[in-house]
Write an enzyme that holds these catalytic residues in place. Structure first.
Site, mmCIF file in Angstrom:
data_model
loop_
_atom_site.group_PDB
_atom_site.id
_atom_site.type_symbol
_atom_site.label_atom_id
_atom_site.label_comp_id
_atom_site.label_asym_id
_atom_site.label_seq_id
_atom_site.Cartn_x
_atom_site.Cartn_y
_atom_site.Cartn_z
ATOM 1 N N ASN A 107 -68.461 -25.855 71.074
ATOM 2 C CA ASN A 107 -68.760 -25.145 69.829
ATOM 3 C C ASN A 107 -67.536 -25.307 68.932
ATOM 4 O OD1 ASN A 107 -69.302 -23.379 67.776
ATOM 5 N ND2 ASN A 107 -69.293 -21.540 69.034
ATOM 6 N N TRP A 108 -67.676 -26.174 67.944
ATOM 7 C CA TRP A 108 -66.514 -26.482 67.097
ATOM 8 C C TRP A 108 -66.244 -25.382 66.079
ATOM 9 C CZ3 TRP A 108 -67.484 -32.384 65.631
ATOM 10 C CH2 TRP A 108 -67.607 -33.125 66.819
ATOM 11 N N LYS A 109 -67.151 -24.446 65.962
ATOM 12 C CA LYS A 109 -67.020 -23.346 64.993
ATOM 13 C C LYS A 109 -66.733 -23.930 63.604
ATOM 14 C CE LYS A 109 -65.853 -20.353 68.827
ATOM 15 N NZ LYS A 109 -65.135 -19.202 69.359
ATOM 16 N N HIS A 123 -74.347 -16.032 68.837
ATOM 17 C CA HIS A 123 -72.928 -16.073 69.196
ATOM 18 C C HIS A 123 -72.275 -14.752 68.776
ATOM 19 C CE1 HIS A 123 -68.712 -17.159 69.314
ATOM 20 N NE2 HIS A 123 -69.063 -18.143 70.127
ATOM 21 N N GLU A 176 -69.632 -14.113 67.350
ATOM 22 C CA GLU A 176 -69.073 -14.128 65.980
ATOM 23 C C GLU A 176 -70.177 -13.912 64.952
ATOM 24 O OE1 GLU A 176 -67.009 -17.853 66.430
ATOM 25 O OE2 GLU A 176 -65.755 -16.905 67.963
ATOM 26 N N GLU A 179 -70.918 -15.085 77.287
ATOM 27 C CA GLU A 179 -69.589 -15.188 76.691
ATOM 28 C C GLU A 179 -69.005 -13.786 76.493
ATOM 29 O OE1 GLU A 179 -69.061 -19.176 74.449
ATOM 30 O OE2 GLU A 179 -69.860 -17.715 73.042
ATOM 31 N N GLY A 224 -61.408 -17.112 72.737
ATOM 32 C CA GLY A 224 -60.257 -17.426 71.895
ATOM 33 C C GLY A 224 -59.012 -16.627 72.242
ATOM 34 N N SER A 240 -62.570 -19.215 76.792
ATOM 35 C CA SER A 240 -61.311 -19.838 77.219
ATOM 36 C C SER A 240 -61.471 -20.816 78.390
ATOM 37 C CB SER A 240 -60.254 -18.774 77.542
ATOM 38 O OG SER A 240 -60.023 -17.950 76.402
ATOM 39 N N GLY A 297 -64.987 -23.383 73.126
ATOM 40 C CA GLY A 297 -64.506 -23.379 71.752
ATOM 41 C C GLY A 297 -63.259 -24.234 71.633
ATOM 42 N N GLY A 298 -62.093 -23.598 71.749
ATOM 43 C CA GLY A 298 -60.811 -24.269 71.512
ATOM 44 C C GLY A 298 -60.657 -25.608 72.221
#
Ligand code: 13P
Length: 259
Positions: free
Chosen positions: A9-11, A99, A101, A171, A177, A217, A238-239
């Protein structure tokens, strides 16, 4: 055997050039490698890059592209939004729904997410439905109840046939993150709980076929411990999905386990 998925997920990250380089780097990084049939790789770039990233993904049979969000209506006066049929038209096959977010910053609650799930399913896409508790809920020991409500309110209205288009991503918000991962035992306990809920609702066969991803993470250093858990079927990352050198090793770990 159920599918295993390593999803990035590149956000809201990357320039167009960077996005292209990342997608190409992932496809090139997998070229010639033995990817078991059950292992799928998913890239979820920002919407403006979906077409381009889909073209690059076409270069590898195990690589798929997903949207990060879509609107619940199929068209209409919703300035700035993206409809599920628009994703299909690009060759996109997955969409993230719910998600944390989106829930936290865009006010997406159970009812909107239910409608989004319906829009995604009606379009023939796979919904990657995200669930997970916040830190205070975990500290109070109420995480199972929260996740159960998220699934019940937005997913469990689906028919058994529709449910086969659902991937669940657990999640925990406190692990997103933060560099703080749920322990393999914490992840496994929640995944087993989720699979049991699916079993009670849809039966053993569908529960056994449902892919349940862990997100929060995930990185090369912890992928092996998480992916060896019997109910953890991959990751939503993500990251570590933003760099070829941290994403491809996570895919390779899944491939090693499935070989
Ligand atoms: P991180 O891997 O950066 O913790 O993000 C997880 C996530 O939110 C994926 O959807």
């Amino acid at each position: 055997m159920r599918n295993k998925i390593v999803a990035g997920n590149w956000k809201m990250n990357k320039t167009r050039t960077e996005a292209e380089a990342l997608a190409q780097g992932i496809v090139d990084g997998l070229a010639g490698k033995n990817i078991p049939d059950s292992v799928k790789v998913l890239m979820c770039p920002p919407a403006p890059y979906l077409w381009q990233v889909q073209q690059i993904a076409n270069g590898h049979p195990a690589v798929f592209v997903g949207g990060q969000n879509c609107h619940q209506a199929s068209s209409g006066a919703y300035t700035g939004e993206i409809a599920a049929p628009m994703l299909t038209a690009l060759g996109i096959t997955y969409v993230l729904v719910g998600h944390s977010e989106r829930r936290a910053y865009f006010g997406e609650g159970h009812d909107i997410l239910k409608a989004k799930v319906d829009a995604v399913i009606a379009e023939g896409l796979q919904a990657v439905f995200c669930c997970g508790e916040e830190l205070a809920i975990r500290e109070a020991g109420e995480q199972e109840g929260v996740v159960k409500t998220q699934l019940t309110e937005s997913l469990f209205h689906l028919s058994a046939e529709q449910f086969t288009q659902v991937v669940i991503a657990y999640e925990p918000v406190w692990a997103i993150g933060t560099g703080k991962t749920a322990s393999p035992e914490q992840a496994e306990a929640m995944h087993a709980f989720i699979r049991q809920l699916v079993k009670e609702k849809y039966g053993a066969e569908i529960a056994d076929q449902t892919t349940i991803l862990y997100g929060g993470s995930v990185k090369p250093a912890n992928a092996a411990a998480l992916f060896t858990q019997p109910n953890v079927d991959g990751g939503l990352i993500g990251g570590a999905s933003l760099k070829v050198e941290t994403f491809v090793p996570v895919i390779e770990e899944m491939c090693r386990q499935m070989a």
